[in-house]
Design a protein around this motif. Structure first.
Motif, PDB file in Angstrom:
ATOM      1  N   UNK A   1       0.821  -1.209   0.000  1.00 26.05           N
ATOM      2  CA  UNK A   1       0.000   0.000   0.000  1.00 26.05           C
ATOM      3  C   UNK A   1       0.858   1.265   0.000  1.00 26.05           C
ATOM      4  N   UNK A   2       2.176   1.104   0.026  1.00 29.13           N
ATOM      5  CA  UNK A   2       3.076   2.252  -0.007  1.00 29.13           C
ATOM      6  C   UNK A   2       3.501   2.757   1.355  1.00 29.13           C
ATOM      7  N   UNK A   3       3.096   2.092   2.427  1.00 34.36           N
ATOM      8  CA  UNK A   3       3.506   2.493   3.772  1.00 34.36           C
ATOM      9  C   UNK A   3       4.943   2.042   4.011  1.00 34.36           C
ATOM     10  N   UNK A   4       5.760   2.950   4.538  1.00 37.85           N
ATOM     11  CA  UNK A   4       7.166   2.637   4.762  1.00 37.85           C
ATOM     12  C   UNK A   4       7.465   2.632   6.258  1.00 37.85           C
ATOM     13  N   UNK A   5       8.145   1.580   6.697  1.00 34.76           N
ATOM     14  CA  UNK A   5       8.652   1.494   8.067  1.00 34.76           C
ATOM     15  C   UNK A   5      10.163   1.607   7.998  1.00 34.76           C
ATOM     16  N   UNK A   6      10.735   2.324   8.952  1.00 33.30           N
ATOM     17  CA  UNK A   6      12.168   2.593   8.989  1.00 33.30           C
ATOM     18  C   UNK A   6      12.778   1.865  10.184  1.00 33.30           C
ATOM     19  N   UNK A   7      13.917   1.217   9.958  1.00 30.91           N
ATOM     20  CA  UNK A   7      14.600   0.466  11.016  1.00 30.91           C
ATOM     21  C   UNK A   7      16.073   0.836  11.068  1.00 30.91           C
ATOM     22  N   UNK A   8      16.572   0.875  12.283  1.00 35.43           N
ATOM     23  CA  UNK A   8      18.003   0.917  12.544  1.00 35.43           C
ATOM     24  C   UNK A   8      18.313  -0.396  13.265  1.00 35.43           C
ATOM     25  N   UNK A   9      19.576  -0.774  13.402  1.00 32.61           N
ATOM     26  CA  UNK A   9      19.851  -2.056  14.071  1.00 32.61           C
ATOM     27  C   UNK A   9      19.153  -2.163  15.429  1.00 32.61           C
ATOM     28  N   UNK A  10      18.298  -3.147  15.564  1.00 27.50           N
ATOM     29  CA  UNK A  10      17.643  -3.420  16.833  1.00 27.50           C
ATOM     30  C   UNK A  10      16.412  -2.612  17.151  1.00 27.50           C
ATOM     31  N   UNK A  11      15.962  -1.722  16.247  1.00 33.74           N
ATOM     32  CA  UNK A  11      14.843  -0.866  16.607  1.00 33.74           C
ATOM     33  C   UNK A  11      14.126  -0.321  15.383  1.00 33.74           C
ATOM     34  N   UNK A  12      12.825  -0.129  15.534  1.00 32.57           N
ATOM     35  CA  UNK A  12      12.019   0.575  14.541  1.00 32.57           C
ATOM     36  C   UNK A  12      12.039   2.057  14.925  1.00 32.57           C
ATOM     37  N   UNK A  13      12.147   2.943  13.937  1.00 29.29           N
ATOM     38  CA  UNK A  13      12.172   4.375  14.198  1.00 29.29           C
ATOM     39  C   UNK A  13      11.046   5.052  13.412  1.00 29.29           C
ATOM     40  N   UNK A  14      10.615   6.217  13.873  1.00 28.12           N
ATOM     41  CA  UNK A  14       9.487   6.912  13.247  1.00 28.12           C
ATOM     42  C   UNK A  14       9.857   7.489  11.882  1.00 28.12           C
ATOM     43  N   UNK A  15      11.064   8.040  11.778  1.00 29.15           N
ATOM     44  CA  UNK A  15      11.525   8.622  10.523  1.00 29.15           C
ATOM     45  C   UNK A  15      12.972   8.212  10.295  1.00 29.15           C
ATOM     46  N   UNK A  16      13.388   8.295   9.054  1.00 32.43           N
ATOM     47  CA  UNK A  16      14.770   7.973   8.716  1.00 32.43           C
ATOM     48  C   UNK A  16      15.715   9.015   9.299  1.00 32.43           C
ATOM     49  N   UNK A  17      16.831   8.561   9.810  1.00 34.29           N
ATOM     50  CA  UNK A  17      17.872   9.461  10.291  1.00 34.29           C
ATOM     51  C   UNK A  17      18.647  10.033   9.099  1.00 34.29           C
ATOM     52  N   UNK A  18      18.906   9.196   8.112  1.00 38.92           N
ATOM     53  CA  UNK A  18      19.697   9.603   6.946  1.00 38.92           C
ATOM     54  C   UNK A  18      18.869  10.446   5.982  1.00 38.92           C
ATOM     55  N   UNK A  19      17.573  10.164   5.875  1.00 35.44           N
ATOM     56  CA  UNK A  19      16.644  10.905   5.014  1.00 35.44           C
ATOM     57  C   UNK A  19      15.464  11.390   5.861  1.00 35.44           C
ATOM     58  N   UNK A  20      15.673  12.380   6.739  1.00 40.23           N
ATOM     59  CA  UNK A  20      14.619  12.770   7.683  1.00 40.23           C
ATOM     60  C   UNK A  20      13.348  13.330   7.048  1.00 40.23           C
TER      61      UNK A  20
END
Length: 160
Positions: free
Chosen positions: A131-150
């Motif tokens: 459906x186009x929903x994107x989830x962002x992950x860093x090692x060991x955790x899901x994050x609300x937004x990308x750190x590299x592409x905020x």
């Protein structure tokens, strides 16, 4: 088979499937649907809009201890790209690896791919659903937004 043999094999050229290898060298294929291609293109375009530095890779082959895995889209910094640009498959992971889910993907498969990308140096793994929903992950955790592409959106709209 190894990845170079897969790339060179004449019977495996121009297939309408994504090809990967498992840890035993067995070829894994999965067909791509139109929505998958659209998301791949839209994500690549949005990556470029959000950052002019680095390189965007589609169908990015990454050598892991469980075979060659192929990220649908990836982003590599200039530094990482210099290390991988002449390789048949990436010896290290680009900083961002993105998987677009298909109906054949299982949760275990995606969790495994996330872990494999992180083990090869990915800083973030993104998962885009059908459906186009994107989830962002860093090692060991899901994050609300990308750190590299905020400023990257959490949803890709592909309706005209």
């Amino acid at each position: 088979m190894n990845w170079q043999e897969v790339c060179d094999h004449p019977d495996l050229q121009n297939l309408p499937f994504k090809i990967e290898l498992d840890e035993t060298g067995k070829i894994l294929m999965s067909p791509a649907k139109v929505y998958h291609s659209v998301f791949q293109g839209e994500i690549a375009a949005l990556l470029r809009i959000n950052r002019a530095d680095g390189k965007i890779l589609t169908e990015c082959a990454i050598n892991t201890h469980k075979g060659t895995k192929v990220a649908d889209v990836a982003w590599a910094s200039t530094e990482v790209f210099k290390r991988i640009k002449n390789e048949t498959e990436c010896s290290i992971s680009p900083e961002v690896c993105i998987e677009i889910l298909s109906s054949t993907n299982t949760n275990n498969e995606i969790e495994d791919k996330k872990a494999l990308y992180f083990s090869k140096g990915a800083k973030e793994v993104w998962i885009c659903d059908k459906f186009g929903n994107i989830e962002f992950y860093i090692p060991g955790d899901k994050i609300a937004i990308s750190v590299i592409f905020p400023h990257f959106p959490q949803k890709i709209d592909y309706d005209v």
